[in-house]
Design a protein around this motif. Structure first.
Motif, PDB file in Angstrom:
ATOM      1  N   ASP A  76       0.802  -1.221   0.000  1.00  0.00           N
ATOM      2  CA  ASP A  76       0.000   0.000   0.000  1.00  0.00           C
ATOM      3  C   ASP A  76       0.835   1.271   0.000  1.00  0.00           C
ATOM      4  N   VAL A  77       2.083   1.195  -0.496  1.00  0.00           N
ATOM      5  CA  VAL A  77       2.980   2.355  -0.506  1.00  0.00           C
ATOM      6  C   VAL A  77       3.749   2.405  -1.825  1.00  0.00           C
ATOM      7  N   ARG A 103       0.262   6.593  -0.248  1.00  0.00           N
ATOM      8  CA  ARG A 103      -0.210   5.528   0.631  1.00  0.00           C
ATOM      9  C   ARG A 103      -1.678   5.266   0.311  1.00  0.00           C
ATOM     10  N   TRP A 109      -5.652   5.989  -3.106  1.00  0.00           N
ATOM     11  CA  TRP A 109      -4.250   6.398  -3.067  1.00  0.00           C
ATOM     12  C   TRP A 109      -4.172   7.895  -2.797  1.00  0.00           C
TER      13      TRP A 109
END
Length: 119
Positions: A76-77, A103, A109
């Motif tokens: 998620d980064v 993130r 996002w």
């Protein structure tokens, strides 16, 4: 284009549209609630600081960007490194390099870290 580049351009296209439209609150909406933001002035933390920064920019400010690099740092980064040309109505273009960390928050996002340096 890579999946990371797709994520980055999706976020930056919205950021650019909001900058070009001079909508500081909309620009801030592209950031996480706790984003660390470093423009060309002292840094701030959170959306309020982002909105204040863009509200202080001159009328007619535009942003054109080109993705240089992306990296997936975690599921998620995403890290992004881009060139941005900020255009003005009354002075030359300001070329900068922008590093961002995106993130994914609740499926969306957002920019969690934003740091500009002059080229």
């Amino acid at each position: 284009m890579t999946a990371e580049a797709d994520v980055l351009t999706g976020v930056l296209d919205e950021w650019k549209a909001a900058v070009d439209a001079r909508e500081p609150a909309r620009v801030a909406g592209s950031f996480t609630e706790d984003a660390v933001f470093q423009g060309l002035h002292p840094y701030s933390v959170g959306r309020a600081g982002v909105a204040e920064y863009y509200a202080s920019q001159p009328l007619g400010l535009t942003a054109d960007y080109r993705v240089l690099e992306t990296r997936r740092l975690a599921e998620d980064v995403v890290l992004g490194y881009v060139n941005v040309d900020f255009g003005f109505t009354d002075r030359p273009v300001l070329p900068v390099t922008l590093g961002v960390v995106l993130r994914r928050v609740d499926g969306t996002w957002l920019i969690a870290h934003y740091q500009v340096s002059r080229r």
